[in-house]
Design a protein around this motif. Structure first.
Motif, PDB file in Angstrom:
ATOM      1  N   GLY A   1       0.722  -1.375  -0.079  1.00  0.00           N
ATOM      2  CA  GLY A   1       0.178   0.082   0.051  1.00  0.00           C
ATOM      3  C   GLY A   1       0.915   1.281  -0.019  1.00  0.00           C
ATOM      4  O   GLY A   1       0.437   2.192  -0.717  1.00  0.00           O
ATOM      5  N   TRP A   2       1.848   1.146   0.799  1.00  0.00           N
ATOM      6  CA  TRP A   2       2.787   2.426   0.857  1.00  0.00           C
ATOM      7  C   TRP A   2       3.495   2.518  -0.477  1.00  0.00           C
ATOM      8  O   TRP A   2       3.818   3.629  -1.119  1.00  0.00           O
ATOM      9  CB  TRP A   2       3.871   2.230   2.054  1.00  0.00           C
ATOM     10  N   SER A   3       3.869   1.550  -0.952  1.00  0.00           N
ATOM     11  CA  SER A   3       4.945   1.717  -2.242  1.00  0.00           C
ATOM     12  C   SER A   3       3.938   2.183  -3.158  1.00  0.00           C
ATOM     13  O   SER A   3       4.553   2.954  -4.244  1.00  0.00           O
ATOM     14  CB  SER A   3       5.440   0.318  -2.824  1.00  0.00           C
ATOM     15  N   GLY A   4       2.491   1.743  -3.296  1.00  0.00           N
ATOM     16  CA  GLY A   4       1.878   2.137  -4.521  1.00  0.00           C
ATOM     17  C   GLY A   4       1.245   3.502  -4.338  1.00  0.00           C
ATOM     18  O   GLY A   4       1.015   4.191  -5.272  1.00  0.00           O
ATOM     19  N   ALA A   5       1.161   3.871  -3.013  1.00  0.00           N
ATOM     20  CA  ALA A   5       0.514   5.257  -2.872  1.00  0.00           C
ATOM     21  C   ALA A   5       1.513   6.347  -2.901  1.00  0.00           C
ATOM     22  O   ALA A   5       0.993   7.617  -3.033  1.00  0.00           O
ATOM     23  CB  ALA A   5      -0.448   5.287  -1.644  1.00  0.00           C
TER      24      ALA A   5
ATOM     25  N   LYS B   1       0.130  10.342   3.322  1.00  0.00           N
ATOM     26  CA  LYS B   1       0.502   9.248   4.473  1.00  0.00           C
ATOM     27  C   LYS B   1      -0.219   9.506   5.666  1.00  0.00           C
ATOM     28  O   LYS B   1      -0.544   8.409   6.306  1.00  0.00           O
ATOM     29  CB  LYS B   1       1.902   9.888   4.887  1.00  0.00           C
ATOM     30  N   LEU B   2      -0.906  10.594   5.854  1.00  0.00           N
ATOM     31  CA  LEU B   2      -1.805  10.621   7.067  1.00  0.00           C
ATOM     32  C   LEU B   2      -3.081  10.164   6.720  1.00  0.00           C
ATOM     33  O   LEU B   2      -3.508   9.360   7.669  1.00  0.00           O
ATOM     34  CB  LEU B   2      -2.073  12.217   7.419  1.00  0.00           C
ATOM     35  N   ASP B   3      -3.586  10.200   5.551  1.00  0.00           N
ATOM     36  CA  ASP B   3      -4.764   9.633   5.252  1.00  0.00           C
ATOM     37  C   ASP B   3      -4.597   8.108   5.368  1.00  0.00           C
ATOM     38  O   ASP B   3      -5.642   7.272   5.990  1.00  0.00           O
ATOM     39  CB  ASP B   3      -5.299   9.967   3.866  1.00  0.00           C
ATOM     40  N   TYR B   4      -3.605   7.485   4.841  1.00  0.00           N
ATOM     41  CA  TYR B   4      -3.443   6.087   4.806  1.00  0.00           C
ATOM     42  C   TYR B   4      -2.915   5.570   6.574  1.00  0.00           C
ATOM     43  O   TYR B   4      -3.633   4.528   6.788  1.00  0.00           O
ATOM     44  CB  TYR B   4      -2.030   5.664   4.161  1.00  0.00           C
ATOM     45  N   ALA B   5      -2.423   6.268   7.153  1.00  0.00           N
ATOM     46  CA  ALA B   5      -2.426   5.798   8.725  1.00  0.00           C
ATOM     47  C   ALA B   5      -3.760   6.073   9.377  1.00  0.00           C
ATOM     48  O   ALA B   5      -4.080   5.021  10.156  1.00  0.00           O
ATOM     49  CB  ALA B   5      -1.419   6.754   9.317  1.00  0.00           C
ATOM     50  N   LEU B   6      -4.402   6.934   9.149  1.00  0.00           N
ATOM     51  CA  LEU B   6      -5.846   6.902   9.555  1.00  0.00           C
ATOM     52  C   LEU B   6      -6.901   6.101   9.199  1.00  0.00           C
ATOM     53  O   LEU B   6      -7.697   5.680   9.932  1.00  0.00           O
ATOM     54  CB  LEU B   6      -6.433   8.691   9.805  1.00  0.00           C
ATOM     55  N   ASP B   7      -6.763   5.938   7.977  1.00  0.00           N
ATOM     56  CA  ASP B   7      -7.617   4.727   7.415  1.00  0.00           C
ATOM     57  C   ASP B   7      -7.260   3.148   7.630  1.00  0.00           C
ATOM     58  O   ASP B   7      -8.098   2.497   7.683  1.00  0.00           O
ATOM     59  CB  ASP B   7      -7.807   5.054   5.769  1.00  0.00           C
ATOM     60  N   ASN B   8      -6.015   3.036   7.937  1.00  0.00           N
ATOM     61  CA  ASN B   8      -5.425   1.701   8.328  1.00  0.00           C
ATOM     62  C   ASN B   8      -4.725   1.632   9.690  1.00  0.00           C
ATOM     63  O   ASN B   8      -3.545   1.282   9.510  1.00  0.00           O
ATOM     64  CB  ASN B   8      -4.741   1.259   7.033  1.00  0.00           C
ATOM     65  N   PRO B   9      -5.196   2.347  10.938  1.00  0.00           N
ATOM     66  CA  PRO B   9      -4.648   2.227  12.044  1.00  0.00           C
ATOM     67  C   PRO B   9      -4.063   0.820  12.541  1.00  0.00           C
ATOM     68  O   PRO B   9      -2.960   0.887  12.625  1.00  0.00           O
ATOM     69  CB  PRO B   9      -5.439   2.978  12.810  1.00  0.00           C
TER      70      PRO B   9
ATOM     71  N   LEU C   1      -3.325  -1.963  10.485  1.00  0.00           N
ATOM     72  CA  LEU C   1      -2.178  -2.049   9.651  1.00  0.00           C
ATOM     73  C   LEU C   1      -1.008  -1.298  10.206  1.00  0.00           C
ATOM     74  O   LEU C   1       0.392  -1.921  10.237  1.00  0.00           O
ATOM     75  CB  LEU C   1      -2.503  -1.795   8.251  1.00  0.00           C
ATOM     76  N   SER C   2      -0.937  -0.200  10.212  1.00  0.00           N
ATOM     77  CA  SER C   2       0.064   0.764  10.610  1.00  0.00           C
ATOM     78  C   SER C   2       0.844   0.276  11.755  1.00  0.00           C
ATOM     79  O   SER C   2       2.136   0.021  12.014  1.00  0.00           O
ATOM     80  CB  SER C   2      -0.208   2.399  10.665  1.00  0.00           C
ATOM     81  N   ARG C   3      -0.228  -0.172  12.916  1.00  0.00           N
ATOM     82  CA  ARG C   3       0.396  -0.597  14.247  1.00  0.00           C
ATOM     83  C   ARG C   3       1.211  -1.961  14.058  1.00  0.00           C
ATOM     84  O   ARG C   3       2.046  -2.168  14.690  1.00  0.00           O
ATOM     85  CB  ARG C   3      -0.744  -0.517  15.507  1.00  0.00           C
ATOM     86  N   ILE C   4       0.557  -2.620  13.039  1.00  0.00           N
ATOM     87  CA  ILE C   4       1.264  -4.045  12.679  1.00  0.00           C
ATOM     88  C   ILE C   4       2.745  -3.675  12.299  1.00  0.00           C
ATOM     89  O   ILE C   4       3.799  -4.568  12.832  1.00  0.00           O
ATOM     90  CB  ILE C   4       0.351  -4.799  11.817  1.00  0.00           C
ATOM     91  N   PHE C   5       2.719  -2.795  11.334  1.00  0.00           N
ATOM     92  CA  PHE C   5       4.233  -2.659  10.889  1.00  0.00           C
ATOM     93  C   PHE C   5       5.128  -2.230  11.942  1.00  0.00           C
ATOM     94  O   PHE C   5       6.129  -2.504  12.007  1.00  0.00           O
ATOM     95  CB  PHE C   5       4.101  -1.598   9.840  1.00  0.00           C
ATOM     96  N   THR C   6       4.661  -1.242  12.766  1.00  0.00           N
ATOM     97  CA  THR C   6       5.363  -0.501  13.821  1.00  0.00           C
ATOM     98  C   THR C   6       5.876  -1.582  14.956  1.00  0.00           C
ATOM     99  O   THR C   6       6.967  -1.588  15.415  1.00  0.00           O
ATOM    100  CB  THR C   6       4.477   0.762  14.640  1.00  0.00           C
ATOM    101  N   THR C   7       4.890  -2.323  15.251  1.00  0.00           N
ATOM    102  CA  THR C   7       5.173  -3.559  16.221  1.00  0.00           C
ATOM    103  C   THR C   7       6.367  -4.497  15.681  1.00  0.00           C
ATOM    104  O   THR C   7       7.141  -4.919  16.470  1.00  0.00           O
ATOM    105  CB  THR C   7       3.884  -4.211  16.681  1.00  0.00           C
ATOM    106  N   GLU C   8       6.221  -4.747  14.518  1.00  0.00           N
ATOM    107  CA  GLU C   8       7.118  -5.520  13.767  1.00  0.00           C
ATOM    108  C   GLU C   8       8.726  -5.053  13.768  1.00  0.00           C
ATOM    109  O   GLU C   8       9.528  -5.554  14.217  1.00  0.00           O
ATOM    110  CB  GLU C   8       6.737  -6.217  12.329  1.00  0.00           C
ATOM    111  N   VAL C   9       8.680  -3.654  13.577  1.00  0.00           N
ATOM    112  CA  VAL C   9       9.885  -2.879  13.459  1.00  0.00           C
ATOM    113  C   VAL C   9      10.406  -2.813  14.909  1.00  0.00           C
ATOM    114  O   VAL C   9      11.673  -3.220  15.138  1.00  0.00           O
ATOM    115  CB  VAL C   9       9.750  -1.610  12.971  1.00  0.00           C
ATOM    116  N   LEU C  10       9.879  -2.760  15.923  1.00  0.00           N
ATOM    117  CA  LEU C  10      10.181  -2.656  17.305  1.00  0.00           C
ATOM    118  C   LEU C  10      10.573  -3.877  17.880  1.00  0.00           C
ATOM    119  O   LEU C  10      11.467  -4.082  18.619  1.00  0.00           O
ATOM    120  CB  LEU C  10       8.774  -2.169  18.269  1.00  0.00           C
ATOM    121  N   GLY C  11       9.951  -5.064  17.244  1.00  0.00           N
ATOM    122  CA  GLY C  11      10.313  -6.205  17.530  1.00  0.00           C
ATOM    123  C   GLY C  11      11.808  -6.794  16.788  1.00  0.00           C
ATOM    124  O   GLY C  11      12.295  -7.889  17.120  1.00  0.00           O
ATOM    125  N   GLY C  12      12.196  -5.891  16.045  1.00  0.00           N
ATOM    126  CA  GLY C  12      13.469  -6.354  15.321  1.00  0.00           C
ATOM    127  C   GLY C  12      13.352  -6.532  13.893  1.00  0.00           C
ATOM    128  O   GLY C  12      14.389  -6.612  13.132  1.00  0.00           O
TER     129      GLY C  12
END
Length: 223
Positions: free
Chosen positions: A82-86, A107-115, A117-128
């Motif tokens: 979604g990020w790479s396409g938008a 960027k803001l619209d995608y974050a607020l429309d898909n909160p 999914l955004s947190r899944i990515f952030t949690t993955e990064v925080l986990g290494g």
């Protein structure tokens, strides 16, 4: 209508209903998985909890998915796709104000429309980021293309000198904040937990902040 035609129509209707039913169940599984993974991360989420949230038994869930790992990877990479396409920059543009303003809003619209999914990515990064090995080379290449364009604008005198890579990361952090820290945002804005966030004031402030930081006239006049 002949008998074969009637049978064909009935068969087609049954297949259509079956397809709709499957799509509905897969949609419920996806929403349940987003909720569980965004709250508990990959390790903390369980297929039992996902199944219950989707209104299924665990055996029923595994009729539609092969494993928790496969489901998690599908959701994680749906964010990245979604990020790479938008969020592409127009490499031929000579209007940094327009490009950066559009980028902030998307960027803001995608974050607020898909909160979730955004947190899944952030949690993955925080986990290494162990499941992001295939993503980083693509992300680095995409980011470098944006950096090259911003550096060209700077060289042409269209915006002030700055570190383009840091600028992009600051935009990522500011826009994703409203999804990743949704609970805090609601509390600070005085909103009920399920109340919709008015994104227009946020877009205005973030856009002005970015443009002024780049030495550009703000997109919105101060109120």
């Amino acid at each position: 209508m002949t008998e074969p035609e009637a049978e064909s129509n009935v068969s087609g209707a049954l297949l259509s209903r079956s397809k709709q039913g499957r799509e509905r169940i897969l949609g419920a599984i996806r929403e349940a998985a987003i909720a569980e993974f965004s709250r508990h991360g990959f390790k903390g989420a369980s297929t039992k909890a996902i199944a219950e949230r989707a209104g299924l038994t665990k055996p029923q869930l595994h009729y539609y998915i092969a494993s928790k790992e496969e489901l998690y990877e599908e959701l994680l990479y749906s964010v990245l796709n979604g990020w790479s396409g938008a969020f592409q920059f127009d490499s031929q543009s000579d209007d940094p104000k327009k490009v950066l303003s559009t980028y902030v809003r998307k960027k803001l619209d995608y974050a607020l429309d898909n909160p979730g999914l955004s947190r899944i990515f952030t949690t993955e990064v925080l986990g290494g980021g162990r499941n992001l090995g295939r993503y980083w080379p693509v992300a680095v290449k995409s980011t470098q293309q944006k950096v090259d364009l911003i550096d060209r604008w700077i060289a042409e005198g269209r915006m002030r000198r700055l570190d383009a890579r840091l600028l992009l990361m600051q935009i990522w952090g500011m826009t994703q904040h409203y999804a990743d820290y949704g609970v805090q945002v609601h509390i600070m804005l005085g909103l009920a937990p399920e109340e919709t966030i008015d994104r227009e004031p946020i877009v205005r402030e973030l856009t002005n902040f970015v443009l002024l930081g780049c030495g550009l006239a703000p997109d919105f006049a101060p109120e």
